[in-house]
Design an enzyme around this catalytic site. Structure first.
Site, PDB file in Angstrom:
ATOM      1  N   GLU A 225      -2.049 -48.952 -21.548  1.00  0.00           N
ATOM      2  CA  GLU A 225      -2.555 -47.743 -22.309  1.00  0.00           C
ATOM      3  C   GLU A 225      -1.331 -47.356 -23.212  1.00  0.00           C
ATOM      4  O   GLU A 225      -0.353 -47.035 -22.891  1.00  0.00           O
ATOM      5  CB  GLU A 225      -2.643 -47.117 -21.757  1.00  0.00           C
ATOM      6  N   CYS A 226      -1.100 -46.666 -24.253  1.00  0.00           N
ATOM      7  CA  CYS A 226      -0.581 -46.047 -25.333  1.00  0.00           C
ATOM      8  C   CYS A 226      -0.234 -44.863 -25.503  1.00  0.00           C
ATOM      9  O   CYS A 226       0.440 -44.233 -25.432  1.00  0.00           O
ATOM     10  CB  CYS A 226      -1.242 -46.196 -27.175  1.00  0.00           C
TER      11      CYS A 226
END
Length: 239
Positions: A225-226
């Site tokens: 996930e960013c």
């Protein structure tokens, strides 16, 4: 609209039994002009864009341009924007790529800590700003359970800090996505034909090679996930 924890659980249970279009209709009826959709113009982004604009052709579409996207992503964005007549709201980081590299070097090469700083500056902060400026209190995203372990148990409806998140196609499989694209004659991302299954910034995205999980094609497998879709992120404005 504010939800108590109990109301949120009950609404999620109701949405679990609905189809994706029904979930989007519910979101549009519930949140009205305060409902937004985010897109990365990634491999399968055409599906959510088509679904949402069939319900509300004028829904604001938030697109975070990090300054490091593939040329093919910009071309895909242009094509979909024209084809679907998107109400696109593009947001960029407050600092240019050149300025950030001068100050911090290549953050994506500096492990998890470097990636987290990079992602906050180039993705989370612009999204935070977009949601505030556009007056959002609800945010739809095209996340799906089978994209990564980090998304396996996501509900249709959740509260992410102080904003309501809706995932209309969370329970769709790859086969459902492909069937929808074919049925509605939607374009696919140009890099999908070259072995990419997920596309983000050029420096942190790789093709799916033998033995790799799809989630390992992002950020060199250091993380999936960013930050945009993590409950612990710093999207913390008042609504």
């Amino acid at each position: 609209m504010q939800f108590s924890p109990q109301e949120l659980r009950e609404a999620d249970q109701k949405l679990e039994a609905m189809t994706a279009p029904e979930r989007i209709h519910w979101a549009a009826d519930t949140f009205g002009n305060n409902l937004m959709l985010s897109t990365s113009f990634g491999i399968q982004s055409a599906v959510m864009l088509h679904l949402a604009t069939r319900v509300n052709p004028c829904i604001p579409i938030i697109f975070i341009d990090t300054g490091y996207l593939f040329r093919e992503t910009y071309l895909f964005a242009l094509r979909l924007t024209r084809q679907l007549n998107l109400n696109l709201k593009k947001y960029k980081p407050l600092i240019s790529p050149e300025e950030q590299e001068a100050a911090d070097g290549l953050l994506w090469e500096k492990g998890k800590e470097g990636l987290e700083k990079y992602n906050f500056t180039r993705k989370v902060e612009p999204m935070n700003r977009a949601l505030q400026e556009l007056g959002a209190n609800a945010w739809m995203a095209g996340l799906r359970h089978d994209q990564a372990q980090s998304r396996k148990n996501l509900p249709v409806l959740q509260k992410q800090n102080k904003i309501i998140k809706i995932h209309p196609i969370i329970d769709w499989a790859d086969e459902d996505v492909h069937k929808y694209i074919q049925k509605h004659n939607l374009p696919t991302h140009p890099l999908s034909e070259e072995g990419y299954v997920s596309v983000g910034d050029w420096h942190s995205t790789s093709k799916l090679d033998e033995g790799m999980l799809p989630e390992n094609t992002r950020f060199n497998g250091v993380k999936r996930e960013c930050g945009l879709h993590e409950l612990s992120n710093r999207i913390d404005f008042q609504i």
